[in-house]
Scaffold this motif. Structure first.
Motif, PDB file in Angstrom:
ATOM      1  N   GLU A 186       5.930  -2.546  14.220  1.00  0.00           N
ATOM      2  CA  GLU A 186       6.887  -1.872  13.329  1.00  0.00           C
ATOM      3  C   GLU A 186       6.358  -1.743  11.904  1.00  0.00           C
ATOM      4  N   LEU A 187       5.479  -2.676  11.508  1.00  0.00           N
ATOM      5  CA  LEU A 187       4.949  -2.650  10.141  1.00  0.00           C
ATOM      6  C   LEU A 187       3.770  -1.687   9.997  1.00  0.00           C
ATOM      7  N   THR A 188       3.382  -1.050  11.108  1.00  0.00           N
ATOM      8  CA  THR A 188       2.208  -0.162  11.053  1.00  0.00           C
ATOM      9  C   THR A 188       2.580   1.321  11.163  1.00  0.00           C
TER      10      THR A 188
ATOM     11  N   GLY B  81      -1.353  -6.234   5.280  1.00  0.00           N
ATOM     12  CA  GLY B  81      -2.127  -5.015   5.075  1.00  0.00           C
ATOM     13  C   GLY B  81      -3.394  -5.010   5.892  1.00  0.00           C
ATOM     14  N   GLY B  82      -4.377  -4.214   5.413  1.00  0.00           N
ATOM     15  CA  GLY B  82      -5.641  -4.091   6.134  1.00  0.00           C
ATOM     16  C   GLY B  82      -6.628  -5.168   5.729  1.00  0.00           C
ATOM     17  N   GLY B  83      -7.917  -4.865   5.973  1.00  0.00           N
ATOM     18  CA  GLY B  83      -8.963  -5.842   5.699  1.00  0.00           C
ATOM     19  C   GLY B  83      -9.038  -6.249   4.228  1.00  0.00           C
ATOM     20  N   SER B  84      -8.596  -5.386   3.313  1.00  0.00           N
ATOM     21  CA  SER B  84      -8.651  -5.746   1.885  1.00  0.00           C
ATOM     22  C   SER B  84      -7.651  -6.854   1.567  1.00  0.00           C
ATOM     23  N   ALA B  85      -6.418  -6.719   2.062  1.00  0.00           N
ATOM     24  CA  ALA B  85      -5.401  -7.756   1.824  1.00  0.00           C
ATOM     25  C   ALA B  85      -5.768  -9.045   2.572  1.00  0.00           C
TER      26      ALA B  85
ATOM     27  N   PRO C 144      -1.716  -8.231   9.846  1.00  0.00           N
ATOM     28  CA  PRO C 144      -2.576  -7.053   9.733  1.00  0.00           C
ATOM     29  C   PRO C 144      -1.815  -5.762  10.035  1.00  0.00           C
ATOM     30  N   THR C 145      -2.061  -4.727   9.220  1.00  0.00           N
ATOM     31  CA  THR C 145      -1.426  -3.430   9.486  1.00  0.00           C
ATOM     32  C   THR C 145      -2.459  -2.315   9.646  1.00  0.00           C
ATOM     33  N   THR C 146      -3.750  -2.684   9.728  1.00  0.00           N
ATOM     34  CA  THR C 146      -4.783  -1.740  10.173  1.00  0.00           C
ATOM     35  C   THR C 146      -5.489  -2.423  11.348  1.00  0.00           C
ATOM     36  N   TYR C 147      -6.616  -1.834  11.782  1.00  0.00           N
ATOM     37  CA  TYR C 147      -7.284  -2.373  12.971  1.00  0.00           C
ATOM     38  C   TYR C 147      -8.632  -3.016  12.621  1.00  0.00           C
ATOM     39  N   ALA C 148      -8.786  -3.444  11.333  1.00  0.00           N
ATOM     40  CA  ALA C 148     -10.071  -3.989  10.862  1.00  0.00           C
ATOM     41  C   ALA C 148     -10.469  -5.265  11.604  1.00  0.00           C
ATOM     42  N   GLY C 149      -9.504  -6.081  12.008  1.00  0.00           N
ATOM     43  CA  GLY C 149      -9.805  -7.276  12.810  1.00  0.00           C
ATOM     44  C   GLY C 149     -10.208  -8.499  12.009  1.00  0.00           C
TER      45      GLY C 149
ATOM     46  N   THR D   3      -1.105  -8.341  -0.992  1.00  0.00           N
ATOM     47  CA  THR D   3      -1.160  -7.020  -0.358  1.00  0.00           C
ATOM     48  C   THR D   3      -1.890  -6.023  -1.268  1.00  0.00           C
ATOM     49  N   THR D   4      -2.075  -4.806  -0.738  1.00  0.00           N
ATOM     50  CA  THR D   4      -2.707  -3.740  -1.526  1.00  0.00           C
ATOM     51  C   THR D   4      -1.611  -2.920  -2.221  1.00  0.00           C
ATOM     52  N   PRO D   5      -1.954  -2.156  -3.277  1.00  0.00           N
ATOM     53  CA  PRO D   5      -0.934  -1.365  -3.974  1.00  0.00           C
ATOM     54  C   PRO D   5      -0.265  -0.345  -3.046  1.00  0.00           C
ATOM     55  N   GLY D   6       1.005  -0.079  -3.287  1.00  0.00           N
ATOM     56  CA  GLY D   6       1.691   1.008  -2.584  1.00  0.00           C
ATOM     57  C   GLY D   6       2.412   0.613  -1.309  1.00  0.00           C
ATOM     58  N   ARG D   7       2.446  -0.642  -0.951  1.00  0.00           N
ATOM     59  CA  ARG D   7       3.056  -1.051   0.311  1.00  0.00           C
ATOM     60  C   ARG D   7       4.533  -1.420   0.107  1.00  0.00           C
ATOM     61  N   THR D   8       5.247  -0.635  -0.680  1.00  0.00           N
ATOM     62  CA  THR D   8       6.609  -0.973  -1.098  1.00  0.00           C
ATOM     63  C   THR D   8       7.553  -1.230   0.078  1.00  0.00           C
TER      64      THR D   8
ATOM     65  N   MET E   7      -8.995 -12.242  12.602  1.00  0.00           N
ATOM     66  CA  MET E   7      -9.431 -13.124  13.695  1.00  0.00           C
ATOM     67  C   MET E   7     -10.797 -13.743  13.450  1.00  0.00           C
ATOM     68  N   THR E   8     -11.335 -13.566  12.244  1.00  0.00           N
ATOM     69  CA  THR E   8     -12.663 -14.130  11.977  1.00  0.00           C
ATOM     70  C   THR E   8     -12.607 -15.131  10.826  1.00  0.00           C
ATOM     71  N   ALA E   9     -13.630 -15.982  10.786  1.00  0.00           N
ATOM     72  CA  ALA E   9     -13.779 -16.937   9.677  1.00  0.00           C
ATOM     73  C   ALA E   9     -14.727 -16.368   8.627  1.00  0.00           C
ATOM     74  N   ILE E  10     -15.023 -15.058   8.735  1.00  0.00           N
ATOM     75  CA  ILE E  10     -15.967 -14.431   7.797  1.00  0.00           C
ATOM     76  C   ILE E  10     -15.233 -14.077   6.502  1.00  0.00           C
ATOM     77  N   TRP E  11     -15.750 -14.576   5.382  1.00  0.00           N
ATOM     78  CA  TRP E  11     -15.157 -14.273   4.073  1.00  0.00           C
ATOM     79  C   TRP E  11     -16.163 -13.475   3.246  1.00  0.00           C
TER      80      TRP E  11
HETATM   81  P1  NAD Z   1      -7.944  -1.501   3.601  1.00  0.00           P
HETATM   82  O1  NAD Z   1      -7.401  -2.850   3.804  1.00  0.00           O
HETATM   83  O2  NAD Z   1      -8.542  -1.203   2.270  1.00  0.00           O
HETATM   84  O3  NAD Z   1      -6.786  -0.477   3.973  1.00  0.00           O
HETATM   85  C1  NAD Z   1      -7.036   0.923   3.940  1.00  0.00           C
HETATM   86  C2  NAD Z   1      -5.838   1.619   3.294  1.00  0.00           C
HETATM   87  O4  NAD Z   1      -4.731   1.557   4.179  1.00  0.00           O
HETATM   88  C3  NAD Z   1      -5.382   0.968   1.975  1.00  0.00           C
HETATM   89  O5  NAD Z   1      -5.106   1.985   1.056  1.00  0.00           O
HETATM   90  C4  NAD Z   1      -4.105   0.237   2.376  1.00  0.00           C
HETATM   91  O6  NAD Z   1      -3.194   0.080   1.307  1.00  0.00           O
HETATM   92  C5  NAD Z   1      -3.582   1.168   3.453  1.00  0.00           C
HETATM   93  N1  NAD Z   1      -2.636   0.546   4.382  1.00  0.00           N
HETATM   94  C6  NAD Z   1      -2.770  -0.632   5.033  1.00  0.00           C
HETATM   95  N2  NAD Z   1      -1.710  -0.845   5.823  1.00  0.00           N
HETATM   96  C7  NAD Z   1      -0.892   0.229   5.668  1.00  0.00           C
HETATM   97  C8  NAD Z   1       0.348   0.606   6.244  1.00  0.00           C
HETATM   98  N3  NAD Z   1       0.986  -0.152   7.124  1.00  0.00           N
HETATM   99  N4  NAD Z   1       0.878   1.781   5.867  1.00  0.00           N
HETATM  100  C9  NAD Z   1       0.247   2.601   4.985  1.00  0.00           C
HETATM  101  N5  NAD Z   1      -0.931   2.301   4.421  1.00  0.00           N
HETATM  102  C10 NAD Z   1      -1.488   1.131   4.762  1.00  0.00           C
HETATM  103  O7  NAD Z   1      -9.074  -1.112   4.680  1.00  0.00           O
HETATM  104  P2  NAD Z   1      -9.471  -1.729   6.097  1.00  0.00           P
HETATM  105  O8  NAD Z   1     -10.328  -0.715   6.723  1.00  0.00           O
HETATM  106  O9  NAD Z   1      -8.294  -2.250   6.832  1.00  0.00           O
HETATM  107  O10 NAD Z   1     -10.348  -2.998   5.701  1.00  0.00           O
HETATM  108  C11 NAD Z   1     -11.629  -2.823   5.132  1.00  0.00           C
HETATM  109  C12 NAD Z   1     -12.097  -4.117   4.496  1.00  0.00           C
HETATM  110  O11 NAD Z   1     -12.023  -5.165   5.433  1.00  0.00           O
HETATM  111  C13 NAD Z   1     -13.555  -4.028   4.039  1.00  0.00           C
HETATM  112  O12 NAD Z   1     -13.680  -4.613   2.757  1.00  0.00           O
HETATM  113  C14 NAD Z   1     -14.305  -4.825   5.086  1.00  0.00           C
HETATM  114  O13 NAD Z   1     -15.486  -5.401   4.577  1.00  0.00           O
HETATM  115  C15 NAD Z   1     -13.269  -5.859   5.471  1.00  0.00           C
HETATM  116  N6  NAD Z   1     -13.449  -6.405   6.841  1.00  0.00           N
HETATM  117  C16 NAD Z   1     -13.716  -7.729   6.945  1.00  0.00           C
HETATM  118  C17 NAD Z   1     -13.878  -8.309   8.185  1.00  0.00           C
HETATM  119  C18 NAD Z   1     -14.136  -9.781   8.300  1.00  0.00           C
HETATM  120  O14 NAD Z   1     -14.226 -10.312   9.400  1.00  0.00           O
HETATM  121  N7  NAD Z   1     -14.252 -10.479   7.190  1.00  0.00           N
HETATM  122  C19 NAD Z   1     -13.751  -7.513   9.347  1.00  0.00           C
HETATM  123  C20 NAD Z   1     -13.466  -6.154   9.201  1.00  0.00           C
HETATM  124  C21 NAD Z   1     -13.302  -5.606   7.943  1.00  0.00           C
END
Ligand code: NAD
Length: 334
Positions: free
Chosen positions: A138-140, A77-81, A100-105, A26-31, A108-112
């Motif tokens: 609930e986690l979002t 977490g989001g796309g970073s995690a 996933p807890t953001t909408y990065a998507g 996960t990313t920092p701060g998700r306690t 669902m991909t095989a892209i690394w």
């Molecule tokens: P991120 O994962 O960096 O998250 C953004 C922020 O939201 C972070 O600070 C994170 O800690 C915080 N966060 C996440 N969930 C939370 C929650 N439930 N409550 C509070 N804070 C929360 O950003 P992102 O926009 O989700 O992802 C971006 C990354 O994903 C980029 O590196 C991008 O290249 C990658 N990405 C990859 C693909 C792929 O198919 N490989 C697709 C889309 C995005």
């Protein structure tokens, strides 16, 4: 797995995969969410790596690998995690479950992707794709409104580029259209009420559809420009998608009139680009100038953006990209 509270079914699903020892990524701060997951996973949780960062630095992959070998990784977490989880799954061949807890998507991909400080290497590899994905609203609830808005526009961008992709299919276009409808109906509710379970669930389904559409098609100018602005100019990923999307759609619409009409219909407006601009303004997303792109960077961005040969409905030239960026930087009304 979909639905508020669905994470509580994760142990049973992990049993079917024969998984006993899990490393959480996960990313920092998700306690709070880590504590919720710890309660669900109990002694299955053998380690936590909570330092995931955007663009997946190679050093994080190495440090997480040095923490020992679990039976599977779970990203939260989001796309970073998710991205770090995917890099580890690809490196080790171990399964990944993504929450996933953001909408990065990305789930669902095989892209690394992995970055070494100089450049980001990316590719497609089935070993990177999560074997299990849990969409639990609930986690979002903690996701701030500003991040929800930008991340939701990132998902809409996947749908938009999937609709005019050269390799679009009837299925990818259906997913993309429904993704736009669900995201545009749910995000304004989330702006008012971050913990609305129905709107959060709808936005996650929209992100799932967007990720699927992204995985099925080849992305064009919009994703290329965001990659350049993030990779070479340090602009934040989701926010850059939000700032740029209306202008790329204005640029591409004349060469992709059917896709533009479908985007406009899904948005419930007459014009795809003006509709996206109005929607971004309603959500309060930032402009390119507010994100800090200096005007004198435009020629270099345009030079980098035409490199690499990617499909796009309208031919891409340096002068045309400079004009597009001028409009975006001035936040010109569409
Ligand atoms: P991120 O994962 O960096 O998250 C953004 C922020 O939201 C972070 O600070 C994170 O800690 C915080 N966060 C996440 N969930 C939370 C929650 N439930 N409550 C509070 N804070 C929360 O950003 P992102 O926009 O989700 O992802 C971006 C990354 O994903 C980029 O590196 C991008 O290249 C990658 N990405 C990859 C693909 C792929 O198919 N490989 C697709 C889309 C995005």
């Amino acid at each position: 797995m979909f639905g508020a509270g669905s994470v509580r079914d994760l142990p049973a699903e992990l049993d079917t995969l024969g998984v006993r020892r899990i490393m959480l990524i996960t990313t920092p701060g998700r306690t709070r969410t880590v504590a919720a997951l710890r309660a669900v996973l109990g002694e299955r949780l053998s380690g936590v790596y909570a330092q995931a960062k955007p663009h997946i630095p190679e050093s994080d992959v190495l440090q997480a690998l040095a923490q020992g070998k679990p039976d599977a990784y779970v990203s939260l977490g989001g796309g970073s995690a998710t991205g770090l989880g995917k890099a580890l799954a690809r490196e080790t061949g171990l399964p990944l479950a993504a929450i996933p807890t953001t909408y990065a998507g990305s789930e669902m991909t095989a892209i690394w992707g992995i970055s070494d400080g100089k450049e980001k290497r990316t590719g497609r590899d089935p070993r990177a794709a999560p074997r299990l994905v849990v969409y639990d609203a609930e986690l979002t609830y903690d996701l701030p409104a500003t991040v929800s808005a930008a991340s939701g526009m990132n998902a809409i961008a996947h749908c938009v580029e999937a609709l005019y992709a050269a390799d679009a299919s009837p299925v990818s276009s259906l997913l993309a259209e429904d993704g736009i409808v669900r995201l545009t109906s749910s995000l304004p509710v989330i702006m008012r009420s971050r913990a609305d379970p129905i709107a959060r669930g709808e936005a996650l389904v929209g992100a799932h559809l967007a990720g699927r559409a992204l995985d099925m098609t080849s992305m064009g100018l919009h994703h290329k420009l965001c990659h350049v602005l993030g990779g070479s100019f340090g602009l934040p990923h989701a926010e850059t998608h939000a700032a740029l999307l209306p202008y790329v759609v204005a640029y591409n619409a004349p060469a992709a009139p059917d896709a533009a009409a479908r985007i406009a219909t899904a948005l419930g407006t007459g014009s795809a680009s003006a509709g996206l601009q109005a929607f971004g303004r309603r959500l309060g997303t930032l402009t390119l100038a507010q994100l800090g792109l200096p005007h004198d960077a435009i020629p270099r961005v345009a030079k980098l953006a035409i490199k690499g040969g990617y499909p796009n409905p309208r031919p891409v030239t340096e002068p045309s990209i400079r004009a597009l960026l001028e409009d975006a930087l001035a936040a010109k009304a569409l």
